[in-house]
Design a protein around this motif. Structure first.
Motif, mmCIF file in Angstrom:
data_model
loop_
_atom_site.group_PDB
_atom_site.id
_atom_site.type_symbol
_atom_site.label_atom_id
_atom_site.label_comp_id
_atom_site.label_asym_id
_atom_site.label_seq_id
_atom_site.Cartn_x
_atom_site.Cartn_y
_atom_site.Cartn_z
ATOM 1 N N LEU A 296 0.778 -1.294 -0.115
ATOM 2 C CA LEU A 296 -0.079 -0.081 0.061
ATOM 3 C C LEU A 296 1.037 1.338 0.014
ATOM 4 C CD1 LEU A 296 -2.507 1.874 0.304
ATOM 5 C CD2 LEU A 296 -2.370 1.295 2.770
ATOM 6 N N LEU A 297 1.929 1.218 0.996
ATOM 7 C CA LEU A 297 2.879 2.456 0.831
ATOM 8 C C LEU A 297 3.333 2.498 -0.504
ATOM 9 C CD1 LEU A 297 4.618 1.831 4.262
ATOM 10 C CD2 LEU A 297 2.793 3.757 3.791
ATOM 11 N N PHE A 298 3.753 1.595 -1.343
ATOM 12 C CA PHE A 298 4.273 1.534 -2.490
ATOM 13 C C PHE A 298 3.373 2.229 -3.584
ATOM 14 C CE2 PHE A 298 6.284 -1.030 -6.251
ATOM 15 C CZ PHE A 298 7.123 -0.084 -6.819
ATOM 16 N N ARG A 299 2.491 1.628 -3.464
ATOM 17 C CA ARG A 299 1.233 1.809 -4.457
ATOM 18 C C ARG A 299 0.857 3.524 -4.266
ATOM 19 N NH1 ARG A 299 -1.959 -1.991 -2.908
ATOM 20 N NH2 ARG A 299 -3.516 -0.767 -1.903
ATOM 21 N N GLY B 209 27.729 1.589 -8.309
ATOM 22 C CA GLY B 209 28.222 2.771 -8.001
ATOM 23 C C GLY B 209 27.836 3.826 -9.085
ATOM 24 N N LYS B 210 27.026 3.522 -10.107
ATOM 25 C CA LYS B 210 26.565 4.539 -10.889
ATOM 26 C C LYS B 210 25.302 5.227 -10.319
ATOM 27 C CE LYS B 210 28.185 1.966 -14.840
ATOM 28 N NZ LYS B 210 28.216 1.402 -16.185
ATOM 29 N N ARG B 211 24.421 5.785 -11.269
ATOM 30 C CA ARG B 211 23.273 6.511 -10.763
ATOM 31 C C ARG B 211 22.350 5.444 -10.447
ATOM 32 N NH1 ARG B 211 19.641 10.579 -14.650
ATOM 33 N NH2 ARG B 211 18.132 11.147 -12.955
ATOM 34 N N ALA B 212 21.606 5.516 -9.187
ATOM 35 C CA ALA B 212 20.752 4.563 -8.765
ATOM 36 C C ALA B 212 19.238 4.653 -9.578
ATOM 37 C CB ALA B 212 20.246 4.938 -7.233
ATOM 38 N N LYS B 213 18.792 3.405 -9.752
ATOM 39 C CA LYS B 213 17.700 3.127 -10.555
ATOM 40 C C LYS B 213 16.338 3.146 -9.664
ATOM 41 C CE LYS B 213 15.327 -0.078 -13.767
ATOM 42 N NZ LYS B 213 15.453 -1.346 -14.387
ATOM 43 N N ARG B 214 15.367 4.118 -9.910
ATOM 44 C CA ARG B 214 14.409 4.187 -9.200
ATOM 45 C C ARG B 214 13.195 3.693 -9.992
ATOM 46 N NH1 ARG B 214 17.883 8.101 -7.356
ATOM 47 N NH2 ARG B 214 18.082 8.165 -5.177
ATOM 48 N N LEU B 215 12.095 3.212 -9.208
ATOM 49 C CA LEU B 215 10.879 2.886 -9.754
ATOM 50 C C LEU B 215 9.766 3.184 -8.933
ATOM 51 C CD1 LEU B 215 11.451 -0.805 -10.919
ATOM 52 C CD2 LEU B 215 11.499 1.093 -12.322
ATOM 53 N N GLU B 216 8.795 3.690 -9.379
ATOM 54 C CA GLU B 216 7.516 3.911 -8.710
ATOM 55 C C GLU B 216 6.360 2.973 -9.059
ATOM 56 O OE1 GLU B 216 7.457 6.428 -6.668
ATOM 57 O OE2 GLU B 216 9.185 7.312 -7.468
ATOM 58 N N PHE B 217 5.544 2.714 -8.600
ATOM 59 C CA PHE B 217 4.514 1.699 -8.478
ATOM 60 C C PHE B 217 4.048 1.073 -9.872
ATOM 61 C CE2 PHE B 217 -0.033 0.442 -8.735
ATOM 62 C CZ PHE B 217 0.030 -0.873 -8.218
ATOM 63 N N GLU B 218 3.748 2.388 -10.784
ATOM 64 C CA GLU B 218 3.215 2.062 -11.945
ATOM 65 C C GLU B 218 4.197 1.520 -13.013
ATOM 66 O OE1 GLU B 218 1.060 5.705 -10.247
ATOM 67 O OE2 GLU B 218 3.154 4.968 -10.352
ATOM 68 N N ASN C 171 6.475 -1.074 -11.863
ATOM 69 C CA ASN C 171 6.517 -2.234 -11.612
ATOM 70 C C ASN C 171 5.468 -2.628 -10.467
ATOM 71 O OD1 ASN C 171 7.127 -5.004 -10.985
ATOM 72 N ND2 ASN C 171 9.277 -4.942 -10.888
ATOM 73 N N PRO C 172 4.089 -2.716 -10.602
ATOM 74 C CA PRO C 172 3.398 -2.887 -9.722
ATOM 75 C C PRO C 172 3.248 -4.432 -8.942
ATOM 76 C CG PRO C 172 2.094 -3.023 -11.925
ATOM 77 C CD PRO C 172 3.560 -2.638 -12.052
ATOM 78 N N THR C 173 4.287 -5.260 -9.416
ATOM 79 C CA THR C 173 3.962 -6.540 -8.745
ATOM 80 C C THR C 173 4.966 -6.511 -7.679
ATOM 81 O OG1 THR C 173 6.043 -7.251 -10.269
ATOM 82 C CG2 THR C 173 3.699 -7.779 -11.116
ATOM 83 N N LEU C 174 5.892 -5.700 -7.472
ATOM 84 C CA LEU C 174 6.886 -5.565 -6.379
ATOM 85 C C LEU C 174 6.060 -5.544 -4.987
ATOM 86 C CD1 LEU C 174 9.617 -3.024 -7.280
ATOM 87 C CD2 LEU C 174 9.792 -5.499 -7.384
ATOM 88 N N LEU C 175 6.769 -6.347 -4.082
ATOM 89 C CA LEU C 175 5.951 -6.524 -2.928
ATOM 90 C C LEU C 175 4.670 -7.153 -2.766
ATOM 91 C CD1 LEU C 175 6.642 -3.048 -0.970
ATOM 92 C CD2 LEU C 175 7.919 -5.149 -0.558
ATOM 93 N N THR C 176 4.455 -8.259 -3.801
ATOM 94 C CA THR C 176 3.182 -8.808 -4.031
ATOM 95 C C THR C 176 3.580 -10.426 -3.953
ATOM 96 O OG1 THR C 176 3.351 -8.865 -6.224
ATOM 97 C CG2 THR C 176 2.219 -7.225 -5.268
ATOM 98 N N SER D 94 9.557 -13.800 -4.391
ATOM 99 C CA SER D 94 10.718 -12.583 -4.632
ATOM 100 C C SER D 94 9.919 -11.209 -4.442
ATOM 101 C CB SER D 94 11.213 -12.721 -5.967
ATOM 102 O OG SER D 94 11.933 -11.700 -6.429
ATOM 103 N N LEU D 95 9.914 -10.860 -3.200
ATOM 104 C CA LEU D 95 9.527 -9.890 -2.902
ATOM 105 C C LEU D 95 9.745 -8.416 -3.439
ATOM 106 C CD1 LEU D 95 8.881 -9.894 1.086
ATOM 107 C CD2 LEU D 95 6.880 -9.701 -0.737
ATOM 108 N N ASP D 96 11.008 -8.264 -3.546
ATOM 109 C CA ASP D 96 11.685 -7.118 -4.079
ATOM 110 C C ASP D 96 12.605 -6.893 -5.360
ATOM 111 O OD1 ASP D 96 14.068 -8.207 -3.211
ATOM 112 O OD2 ASP D 96 13.700 -7.245 -1.329
ATOM 113 N N GLU D 97 12.657 -8.345 -5.871
ATOM 114 C CA GLU D 97 13.640 -8.357 -7.182
ATOM 115 C C GLU D 97 14.726 -7.648 -7.059
ATOM 116 O OE1 GLU D 97 11.207 -7.247 -10.470
ATOM 117 O OE2 GLU D 97 9.428 -8.510 -10.072
ATOM 118 N N GLY D 98 15.359 -7.584 -5.725
ATOM 119 C CA GLY D 98 16.780 -6.991 -5.631
ATOM 120 C C GLY D 98 16.777 -5.555 -5.208
#
Length: 480
Positions: free
Chosen positions: A424-427, A439-448, A450-455, A459-463
């Protein structure tokens, strides 16, 4: 030439449906996906988005483009509450899909009546019965409804005109032309269809029926183009409660913006202000890019400090605190402009932005609480578990924090599943997924993205790890 930084028009109107059309025309960010919205061959399109991302502006823009391309079409623009059926009536309770279809057709009837200067005050004139709707199948909606109205209106010269007090003459002939014209279309644009939504079984069933009604009408009749705006959080609840809405997925467009796009919209809003309201100090003869850059620099310092020894474009700095919502960037700029003016500054600088971040962040936290309290009553106290803790954390640290600081301390507050609450917090945009890339620029994802994270328990977080977005950090005492 002085510029009043506190002039609200600099950053546009927060309500897209209230924006001056000349201004919207200049700052609206066109995207290829919008072409389907403008094309009446696509009979049903639904835009879902978070608050402040421009749903209303897209509907307004769609109306403007469609009117230029199809000036003879009928346009019905309304808010959800204006067409909401009376679900206290038993017949509407028993068949909510039909209730919505009757309401939509009644609204179109009133628009047709207005176009021929006939007041549709009589319920018998505007109410379309179930059998009538079924008879529309395969017909053009304008032709079918106009033909229906013709049968209900008194014929000129029949002697019934005075009794009905309906001024019909040439208007009757116009309605006849509508009835015989199979090429006419109705654009039915609905904003804020979820304005009065509450997360109850009955409310979900009634609002879900609206989308089913629209899909059925779009398939049943010709000449009807439906455009609807709905909040992402409400659509998520409806979609989870009604399997029938999976048939609507193909018509749904998810509206979201990158930081770069939000920054560009901000620059375009400032430029639109000078073009429309202060043309005497706008740059004459310059190319679009040069003109926009010059306009922006009349309001903002060009660069803001970032980190220890870097600088970034100020519009990018502002966008990073806006979480993909153009309205939020305007909110932040408007508050910073007042602060800059009180300090005697002629431009908005980084200290002006920073000084208003605590109040701005607190307001954004309230916004998220309001948006997602329908899904979980205690979303506000759930967010509080991050106050004064960390900006970033692993999945196990996240789940442990939720369990220790929320579930264990408030068992009466509902769900005891830390994974569900984390999702819910992610969504809801309270946390973002982040993965370091060597060490390069961090990759950030919002819910839209990858909505399957934390479901998935496998594999809750895929790393990915997690972090609190920049716009929330001041409100949660996590710095800037």
């Amino acid at each position: 030439m002085t510029i009043d930084l506190t002039d609200d028009r600099i950053f546009g109107n927060d309500a897209g449906d209230d924006e001056d059309e000349r201004v919207l025309e200049r700052y609206f960010f066109e995207r290829p996906e919008f072409l389907r919205f403008y094309d009446r061959a696509n009979t049903l399109r639904i835009v879902k988005a978070r608050k402040g991302t421009g749903k209303s502006a897209l509907l307004r823009r769609t109306e403007s483009v469609a009117k230029r391309e199809h000036p003879s079409d009928v346009f019905v623009v309304c808010k959800g509450p204006e067409i909401f059926p009376d679900f206290s009536q038993q017949r509407n309770i028993e068949n909510p899909v039909l209730a919505w279809q009757q309401s939509i057709c009644a609204r179109i009837n009133r628009a047709l009546g207005a176009s021929i200067k006939v007041a549709m005050t009589d319920d018998q004139m505007s109410l379309v019965e179930a059998a009538e709707i079924d008879s529309f199948r395969g017909r053009n909606i304008v032709s079918a409804l106009s033909d229906r109205l013709l049968k209900k209106l008194p014929v000129p010269g029949s002697g019934a005109l005075e009794r009905h007090r309906i001024p019909i003459g040439d208007e009757y002939q116009l309605l006849q032309r509508y009835a015989s014209d199979e090429s006419s279309s109705v654009w039915f644009l609905v904003d804020d269809v979820d304005a009065t939504f509450r997360n109850t079984t009955t409310n979900k069933a009634n609002l879900s029926a609206f989308f089913s009604a629209c899909r059925d009408l779009a398939q049943k009749v010709r000449g009807l183009t439906l455009r609807i705006a709905v909040r992402t959080d409400v659509w998520t609840l409806l979609r989870g409660a009604d399997e029938a809405l999976d048939k609507c997925d193909q018509y749904v467009f998810n509206l979201r913006w990158s930081n770069e796009q939000v920054a560009y919209i901000l620059v375009s809003k400032v430029d639109a202000y000078f073009q429309i309201y202060r043309p005497e100090i706008a740059v004459p003869g310059a190319g679009e890019a040069a003109r926009k850059a010059h306009s922006y620099r009349m309001i903002f310092q060009q660069k803001y400090p970032w980190g220890r020894d870097k600088q970034i474009d100020s519009q990018t700095y502002i966008a990073l605190y806006s979480q993909g919502r153009p309205r939020w960037s305007s909110n932040l700029c408007r508050a910073a402009a007042v602060k800059a003016d009180s300090r005697g500054h002629i431009k908005i600088d980084e200290p002006d932005i920073k000084s208003v971040l605590p109040e701005y962040s607190a307001q954004r936290r309230l916004d998220l609480t309001g948006e997602h309290s329908q899904e979980y009553d205690h979303i506000g106290s759930l967010m509080q578990v991050f106050s004064g803790w960390r900006r970033s954390f692993t999945t196990q640290e996240l789940l442990g924090r939720i369990h220790a600081e929320h579930i264990r301390k408030s068992k009466e507050q509902g769900s005891s599943d830390a994974v569900q609450l984390a999702h819910l917090l992610f969504r809801g945009g309270v946390i973002s997924a982040v993965k370091e890339d060597g060490g390069k620029r961090a990759k950030r994802l919002e819910f839209e993205e990858n909505p399957t994270l934390l479901t998935s328990r496998i594999s809750l977080d895929e790393g990915y790890g997690w972090e609190i977005p920049m716009f929330l950090r001041p409100a949660l005492k996590l710095g800037y």
